[in-house]
Design a protein around this motif. Structure first.
Motif, short mmCIF file in Angstrom:
data_model
loop_
_atom_site.label_atom_id
_atom_site.label_comp_id
_atom_site.label_asym_id
_atom_site.label_seq_id
_atom_site.Cartn_x
_atom_site.Cartn_y
_atom_site.Cartn_z
N GLN A 34 0.82 -1.21 0.00
CA GLN A 34 0.00 0.00 0.00
C GLN A 34 0.85 1.26 0.00
N PHE A 35 1.94 1.24 0.76
CA PHE A 35 2.83 2.40 0.84
C PHE A 35 3.53 2.65 -0.50
N LEU A 36 4.11 1.60 -1.09
CA LEU A 36 4.85 1.77 -2.34
C LEU A 36 3.93 2.18 -3.49
N PHE A 37 2.76 1.56 -3.55
CA PHE A 37 1.84 1.88 -4.64
C PHE A 37 1.34 3.32 -4.54
N GLU A 38 1.03 3.76 -3.32
CA GLU A 38 0.58 5.14 -3.15
C GLU A 38 1.70 6.13 -3.48
N THR A 39 2.92 5.79 -3.10
CA THR A 39 4.06 6.66 -3.40
C THR A 39 4.26 6.82 -4.90
N CYS A 40 4.28 5.70 -5.63
CA CYS A 40 4.49 5.76 -7.07
C CYS A 40 3.32 6.44 -7.79
#
Length: 427
Positions: free
Chosen positions: A108-114
């Motif tokens: 969730q963190f990586l996808f939101e960041t990208c």
């Protein structure tokens, strides 16, 4: 045992089978995702290569190249991170219990960041073009190391926007009641009757204990999206006005001076205006459904979802995800539409043979191609003048003949010619 009459309008585990998408829908979305994934990765990968070629050949400035590479990288990461997980957990096995609380939080963190790096990269690319078109004297001060700093700020801002999600997301029963939530009297009675205790069903979802954090994260990200959309729309509007004013001013000057602007220049400006409009349309049309879906998740707890609400969410979910991933595929097409040189090199990279010349060599060859014609024309004119004078001398009586003109007299001796010819070539 839950009361059937009290639970018939609410989302419960009993209705899960009828809410799962049909096999035809699963196959169609899978094929669509595969096409988008391949086109997006190939298109953005070639875009990175094309920008490097155009920068090396002198057609593209380094600042623009850096923005385009950063945007292409964020698009590729969105596709690689999001599509496989969505295809498995949202399309084929939407109600399968998840395993791995840490993997849920990291994803969730990586996808939101990208995802937000993509939209912020679009904003910085528009800002760079805005300064170049509307404030050209300030443009040089923003190039160089400041471009790299701006891109670093984009990724740091994306991390900041995504930072609450690792705390708000996790593996949990989606129908677990939220502590101290202000239910309405009617919905609380129905929720209490319909809730099944000690359920083994768990998915990667927002944690009930961090409900306020999740709401803050979603609404803060939505505000950031609206601010970026408004800023990009404003900058594109200003750039369109500047380009239209330049186009109108050039037409007035052409009428007064009797000169006409080339069709290529006019077409290039009109293409830029269309490109800017497409950026705003893509940003609004492809991202807005996903923002609506997220707001639906944060506005009402899942324990309070009715069947109508859940069905509406399911429909919006499939549409929003398709448009969201489409936004990561569109940028290479927009570049091809807006630039002839980008389109030319893009096709050359696809064929595996880059033949475009350096912009300075192309201009030099264009200059030299006119020189032989100029030299031959001058030599013919000198030859005709020489023959005309000899004819006049032969027509005179012998007593009146003057000394025949030599090459030195008419400026065509070897010495004179060797000095004057380079000047003629430079013209």
């Amino acid at each position: 045992m839950a009361d059937t009459s009290a639970c018939k309008d609410f989302f419960t585990y009993a209705v899960l089978p009828e809410l799962e998408p049909s096999l035809a829908i699963k196959v169609f979305i899978t094929l669509l995702y595969v096409v988008l994934l391949l086109v997006g990765i190939i298109g953005n990968g070639i875009t990175i290569k094309v920008t490097q070629v155009l920068k090396t050949k002198g057609y593209l400035q380094k600042s623009v190249t850096d923005h385009m590479v950063s945007l292409a990288c964020s698009d590729i990461l969105v596709l690689l991170l999001g599509m496989p997980v969505d295809l498995y957990s949202s399309i084929w096995y939407p109600f399968l219990s998840a395993a791995g609380n840490a993997s849920c939080k990291i994803y969730q963190f990586l996808f939101e960041t990208c995802s937000y790096a993509t939209i912020l990269n679009v904003a910085t690319l528009c800002f760079e073009r805005y300064v170049a078109i509307c404030h050209p004297f300030k443009y040089k001060s923003l190039s160089g190391s400041r471009t790299i700093k701006m891109i670093c700020c984009v990724w740091l801002a994306s991390v900041f926007i995504a930072l609450p999600l690792p705390f708000a997301m996790g593996v949990e029963d989606p129908l677990k009641p939220i502590p101290n939530f202000n239910y309405t009297i009617k919905s609380r009675r129905r929720h209490t009757n319909c809730y099944v205790k000690n359920s083994n069903f768990s998915i990667c979802t927002n944690l009930t204990s961090m409900w306020k954090v999740y709401q803050f994260s979603v609404f803060f990200a939505f505000i950031a999206y609206i601010v970026v959309l408004a800023s990009v729309s404003f900058m594109c509007h200003k750039m369109m006005n500047a380009l239209k004013a330049t186009l109108a001013g050039t037409e007035r000057e052409s009428k007064s001076d009797g000169k006409h602007e080339s069709q290529r220049t006019r077409a290039s400006r009109k293409q830029t205006i269309i490109f800017l409009g497409l950026i705003v349309a893509a940003l609004a049309g492809c991202w807005m459904p996903n923002q609506i879906r997220r707001i639906m998740l944060a506005a009402v707890p899942k324990t309070e979802w009715t069947l109508k609400y859940f069905r509406a969410y399911n429909i919006i979910h499939y549409i929003a995800d398709c448009f969201f991933y489409l936004s990561s595929v569109l940028n290479p097409f927009l570049y091809n539409l807006s630039s002839k040189y980008f389109r030319q090199v893009f096709l050359q990279v696809l064929r595996g043979k880059v033949t475009i010349e350096h912009v300075n060599k192309k201009a030099l060859d264009s200059t030299y191609s006119r020189r032989p014609l100029l030299i031959s024309t001058l030599r013919r004119s000198f030859s005709k003048a020489k023959q005309s004078r000899r004819h006049k001398e032969n027509a005179r009586p012998e007593g009146d003949k003057e000394t025949p003109p030599t090459e030195e007299n008419i400026g065509l001796s070897d010495k004179t010619s060797s000095k004057s010819e380079p000047n003629e070539i430079e013209v």
